[in-house]
Design a protein around this motif. Structure first.
Motif, PDB file in Angstrom:
ATOM      1  N   LYS A  83       0.819  -1.216   0.000  1.00 22.31           N
ATOM      2  CA  LYS A  83       0.000   0.000   0.000  1.00 22.31           C
ATOM      3  C   LYS A  83       0.855   1.269   0.000  1.00 22.31           C
ATOM      4  O   LYS A  83       0.638   2.195   0.790  1.00 22.31           O
ATOM      5  CB  LYS A  83      -0.978   0.005   1.183  1.00 22.31           C
ATOM      6  CG  LYS A  83      -1.988  -1.138   1.148  1.00 22.31           C
ATOM      7  CD  LYS A  83      -3.042  -0.996   2.226  1.00 22.31           C
ATOM      8  CE  LYS A  83      -4.008  -2.184   2.225  1.00 22.31           C
ATOM      9  NZ  LYS A  83      -4.665  -2.352   0.910  1.00 22.31           N
ATOM     10  N   LYS A  84       1.836   1.296  -0.877  1.00 27.59           N
ATOM     11  CA  LYS A  84       2.664   2.484  -1.028  1.00 27.59           C
ATOM     12  C   LYS A  84       3.394   2.408  -2.366  1.00 27.59           C
ATOM     13  O   LYS A  84       3.432   1.346  -3.012  1.00 27.59           O
ATOM     14  CB  LYS A  84       3.679   2.587   0.114  1.00 27.59           C
ATOM     15  CG  LYS A  84       4.733   1.488   0.130  1.00 27.59           C
ATOM     16  CD  LYS A  84       5.745   1.728   1.243  1.00 27.59           C
ATOM     17  CE  LYS A  84       6.876   0.701   1.201  1.00 27.59           C
ATOM     18  NZ  LYS A  84       7.883   0.948   2.255  1.00 27.59           N
ATOM     19  N   MET A  85       3.965   3.550  -2.786  1.00 30.08           N
ATOM     20  CA  MET A  85       4.776   3.567  -3.993  1.00 30.08           C
ATOM     21  C   MET A  85       6.112   2.885  -3.704  1.00 30.08           C
ATOM     22  O   MET A  85       6.712   3.083  -2.640  1.00 30.08           O
ATOM     23  CB  MET A  85       5.006   5.002  -4.455  1.00 30.08           C
ATOM     24  CG  MET A  85       3.728   5.746  -4.844  1.00 30.08           C
ATOM     25  SD  MET A  85       2.847   5.023  -6.256  1.00 30.08           S
ATOM     26  CE  MET A  85       3.956   5.458  -7.606  1.00 30.08           C
ATOM     27  N   PRO A 108       9.907  -6.957 -11.248  1.00 31.78           N
ATOM     28  CA  PRO A 108       9.298  -7.813 -12.274  1.00 31.78           C
ATOM     29  C   PRO A 108       8.898  -9.181 -11.758  1.00 31.78           C
ATOM     30  O   PRO A 108       7.949  -9.785 -12.267  1.00 31.78           O
ATOM     31  CB  PRO A 108      10.411  -7.928 -13.331  1.00 31.78           C
ATOM     32  CG  PRO A 108      11.269  -6.720 -13.121  1.00 31.78           C
ATOM     33  CD  PRO A 108      11.239  -6.449 -11.656  1.00 31.78           C
ATOM     34  N   SER A 109       9.594  -9.682 -10.727  1.00 28.20           N
ATOM     35  CA  SER A 109       9.293 -11.023 -10.224  1.00 28.20           C
ATOM     36  C   SER A 109       7.919 -11.107  -9.577  1.00 28.20           C
ATOM     37  O   SER A 109       7.371 -12.197  -9.413  1.00 28.20           O
ATOM     38  CB  SER A 109      10.368 -11.452  -9.218  1.00 28.20           C
ATOM     39  OG  SER A 109      10.397 -10.562  -8.112  1.00 28.20           O
ATOM     40  N   ARG A 110       7.367  -9.979  -9.182  1.00 29.25           N
ATOM     41  CA  ARG A 110       6.008  -9.982  -8.626  1.00 29.25           C
ATOM     42  C   ARG A 110       5.195  -8.839  -9.248  1.00 29.25           C
ATOM     43  O   ARG A 110       4.598  -8.012  -8.560  1.00 29.25           O
ATOM     44  CB  ARG A 110       6.024  -9.887  -7.099  1.00 29.25           C
ATOM     45  CG  ARG A 110       6.818  -8.760  -6.498  1.00 29.25           C
ATOM     46  CD  ARG A 110       6.862  -8.853  -4.964  1.00 29.25           C
ATOM     47  NE  ARG A 110       7.371  -7.624  -4.367  1.00 29.25           N
ATOM     48  CZ  ARG A 110       6.603  -6.619  -3.959  1.00 29.25           C
ATOM     49  NH1 ARG A 110       5.276  -6.701  -4.086  1.00 29.25           N
ATOM     50  NH2 ARG A 110       7.126  -5.535  -3.425  1.00 29.25           N
ATOM     51  N   ALA A 111       5.207  -8.845 -10.552  1.00 33.44           N
ATOM     52  CA  ALA A 111       4.558  -7.779 -11.317  1.00 33.44           C
ATOM     53  C   ALA A 111       3.084  -7.643 -10.976  1.00 33.44           C
ATOM     54  O   ALA A 111       2.521  -6.547 -11.034  1.00 33.44           O
ATOM     55  CB  ALA A 111       4.732  -8.045 -12.813  1.00 33.44           C
ATOM     56  N   GLN A 112       2.438  -8.758 -10.596  1.00 32.54           N
ATOM     57  CA  GLN A 112       1.009  -8.728 -10.310  1.00 32.54           C
ATOM     58  C   GLN A 112       0.674  -7.871  -9.090  1.00 32.54           C
ATOM     59  O   GLN A 112      -0.493  -7.477  -8.905  1.00 32.54           O
ATOM     60  CB  GLN A 112       0.475 -10.160 -10.095  1.00 32.54           C
ATOM     61  CG  GLN A 112       0.948 -10.842  -8.816  1.00 32.54           C
ATOM     62  CD  GLN A 112       2.362 -11.407  -8.901  1.00 32.54           C
ATOM     63  OE1 GLN A 112       3.005 -11.330  -9.950  1.00 32.54           O
ATOM     64  NE2 GLN A 112       2.830 -11.998  -7.823  1.00 32.54           N
ATOM     65  N   ASP A 113       1.674  -7.562  -8.267  1.00 31.65           N
ATOM     66  CA  ASP A 113       1.434  -6.768  -7.066  1.00 31.65           C
ATOM     67  C   ASP A 113       1.487  -5.264  -7.325  1.00 31.65           C
ATOM     68  O   ASP A 113       1.207  -4.468  -6.420  1.00 31.65           O
ATOM     69  CB  ASP A 113       2.472  -7.099  -5.976  1.00 31.65           C
ATOM     70  CG  ASP A 113       2.327  -8.501  -5.426  1.00 31.65           C
ATOM     71  OD1 ASP A 113       1.202  -9.038  -5.498  1.00 31.65           O
ATOM     72  OD2 ASP A 113       3.320  -9.061  -4.927  1.00 31.65           O
ATOM     73  N   PHE A 114       1.831  -4.865  -8.554  1.00 31.90           N
ATOM     74  CA  PHE A 114       2.048  -3.448  -8.826  1.00 31.90           C
ATOM     75  C   PHE A 114       0.967  -2.871  -9.729  1.00 31.90           C
ATOM     76  O   PHE A 114       0.456  -3.543 -10.624  1.00 31.90           O
ATOM     77  CB  PHE A 114       3.424  -3.230  -9.463  1.00 31.90           C
ATOM     78  CG  PHE A 114       4.562  -3.396  -8.490  1.00 31.90           C
ATOM     79  CD1 PHE A 114       5.043  -2.313  -7.784  1.00 31.90           C
ATOM     80  CD2 PHE A 114       5.119  -4.651  -8.270  1.00 31.90           C
ATOM     81  CE1 PHE A 114       6.081  -2.469  -6.884  1.00 31.90           C
ATOM     82  CE2 PHE A 114       6.159  -4.818  -7.373  1.00 31.90           C
ATOM     83  CZ  PHE A 114       6.642  -3.719  -6.672  1.00 31.90           C
ATOM     84  N   ASP A 137      -4.350   4.626  -1.177  1.00 32.72           N
ATOM     85  CA  ASP A 137      -3.594   5.215  -0.072  1.00 32.72           C
ATOM     86  C   ASP A 137      -2.101   5.076  -0.327  1.00 32.72           C
ATOM     87  O   ASP A 137      -1.623   4.000  -0.704  1.00 32.72           O
ATOM     88  CB  ASP A 137      -3.949   4.521   1.249  1.00 32.72           C
ATOM     89  CG  ASP A 137      -5.360   4.855   1.720  1.00 32.72           C
ATOM     90  OD1 ASP A 137      -5.914   5.856   1.219  1.00 32.72           O
ATOM     91  OD2 ASP A 137      -5.898   4.108   2.559  1.00 32.72           O
ATOM     92  N   GLY A 138      -1.373   6.169  -0.094  1.00 28.24           N
ATOM     93  CA  GLY A 138       0.067   6.126  -0.274  1.00 28.24           C
ATOM     94  C   GLY A 138       0.532   6.555  -1.641  1.00 28.24           C
ATOM     95  O   GLY A 138       1.737   6.599  -1.901  1.00 28.24           O
TER      96      GLY A 138
END
Length: 484
Positions: free
Chosen positions: A419-421, A426-432, A452-453
């Protein structure tokens, strides 16, 4: 020499003290032909080694008791100042009234501002034909001593057939503002043909319709260009409540001296600051501290000249930037916020060289560059106009910018899991989540909150208030429907 050997040489150069790396450059330039190889060697590493992997220099000396932030010489060795002394103003003003006159547009005034304060040093006026052709075709100017300075954008003044006829054989012309107020004098003038298509094609790499600067400035401009040495009556002021932010290169250098900066890193932007921007600016300062610098100062330097209609206006951006500092996202003690007066071209890799070169003249010896600097979407197709990596690649190789340290940064995006910038992994691209400027403006326009964030609350409130005011204006301007 093998590529691996060149890399080894450059890495060793960078691992020496910052004084040897070019942070305190020797005055002047070597001819371009004689240092072409050394440019290639040095920039090969600048491109290959982002700030996160730069080696820490050996700082075998303590910080001087009187630090001077003139860490980088202005182009040409001295800042140009084209504003006449106060004692000369009355005489010059009277002379303008006797000369043939050229009426300037609001954007012409912005270029007079740029020239008069030395942002384009060593240029001393609107370009004559030889300077124009060098800038247009080579992105640089060759000095009398054979040295080269970067100058990727032509800085020119257009006139029409009627103005050309009126000037006739005059050697000097007076310059007046949009309302006829005296601005300055152009001396030893040269008038030459304005080949618009060539200028557009060389600057933007396309002649497609819809380029903002072309439509606003070049298309309606006259068919002639007039160059000469510029004398400006007095400092350019806009009286918009923001003039205190418009620090000249000389004033910025004095401010860096006052703060005892031993490194100055510049960040150019034309959008509101979100926490991703702040992350990379704060991370850059940390990396410079890790390299051995004691007091790196950030120059947060939003562009203040012409921008396209859907960009957030300057006054709103400056209010938003002030909230970023008030909310503690950036440290006011190590940040200088000022306005860069140049108009925006949206010319990608060609224009980003101008942005970097101007910051050299302001005293910055590091320049942060990211994805698609000075770029825009293609005006007629659904794609980027420029390759998003070419801006930083060009900066790393551009003639005349060798003494400026280019700092490519990693891509920042919204990390949904934290929950922040954060810097994209790339290994967890789905989280971004990537939130573009268009998406950010859509959030604000619709009264929606971003995750938020994403941005400090005070800064976000400024944007929401601005877009609410636009909606209110649209409502008030809606035509009344009369019943019959």
């Amino acid at each position: 020499m093998a590529l691996s050997s060149r890399l080894y040489i450059c890495t060793n150069i960078l691992s020496k003290s910052k004084q040897q790396v070019g942070v305190h450059p020797t005055p002047g330039y070597q001819p371009f032909e004689s240092n072409r190889t050394s440019i290639y060697h040095f920039n090969l590493v600048r491109l290959s080694c982002p700030i996160t992997s730069l080696p820490t220099p050996s700082m075998g000396h303590s910080r001087a008791s009187s630090v001077k932030s003139s860490l980088i010489d202005p182009d040409g060795g001295a800042l140009v100042n084209l504003v006449v002394s106060e004692g000369e103003r009355k005489t010059k003003r009277e002379e303008i009234g006797l000369l043939s006159q050229v009426r300037l547009t609001a954007i012409d005034i912005e270029w007079v501002h740029v020239l008069s304060e030395g942002w384009a040093s060593p240029l001393k006026g609107f370009m004559r034909e030889d300077e124009y052709l060098q800038s247009l075709h080579f992105n640089c100017l060759r000095m009398e001593d054979g040295s080269v300075v970067n100058m990727s954008l032509p800085i020119v003044l257009a006139i029409d057939d009627e103005q050309k006829e009126r000037i006739g054989t005059s050697t000097d012309v007076g310059l007046v503002g949009p309302q006829g107020d005296p601005v300055g004098i152009l001396r030893r003038i040269q008038i030459y043909k304005h080949h618009k298509e060539e200028r557009i094609a060389r600057t933007w790499g396309t002649t497609a319709s819809g380029l903002p600067y072309v439509e606003k400035v070049i298309a309606p401009a006259g068919n002639w260009l007039i160059g000469g040495d510029l004398e400006v009556l007095e400092p350019i002021k806009y009286n918009d409540g923001l003039d205190h932010y418009r620090l000249s290169p000389q004033e910025l250098r004095k401010e860096f001296d006052k703060r005892e900066a031993d490194a100055v890193f510049a960040f150019q932007l034309r959008n509101p600051v979100h926490n991703g921007h702040a992350l990379l600016m704060n991370d850059t300062r940390k990396r410079l501290l890790d390299m051995g610098y004691k007091n790196p100062i950030l120059l947060l330097h939003p562009l203040g000249g012409f921008t396209k209609e859907d960009d957030v206006p300057l006054d709103v951006r400056m209010e938003q930037h002030s909230k970023v500092l008030e909310d503690g996202v950036l440290d006011p003690e190590t940040t200088v916020v000022a306005i860069f007066p140049s108009p925006m071209h949206y010319a990608g890799p060609t224009e980003v060289q101008w942005h970097a070169k101007a910051r050299i003249n302001a005293g910055a010896n590091f320049y942060i560059v990211g994805r698609d600097p000075a770029g825009m979407g293609h005006p007629t197709e659904k794609r980027d106009l420029y390759d998003p990596d070419h801006g930083k690649m060009v900066l790393s190789m551009a003639p005349g910018l060798e003494k400026l340290n280019i700092l490519p940064f990693k891509v920042a995006a919204y990390d949904k899991s934290k929950k922040k910038m954060a810097f994209f992994e790339p290994s967890r691209a789905q989280d971004f989540l990537f939130i573009s400027g268009t998406k950010m403006r859509t959030y604000a326009r619709n009264g929606e909150n971003p995750p938020d964030g994403f941005m400090c609350p005070g800064g976000w409130k400024v944007l929401v208030t601005y877009y609410e005011s636009l909606q209110a204006e649209d409502t008030n301007q809606a035509p009344a429907i009369l019943s019959t």
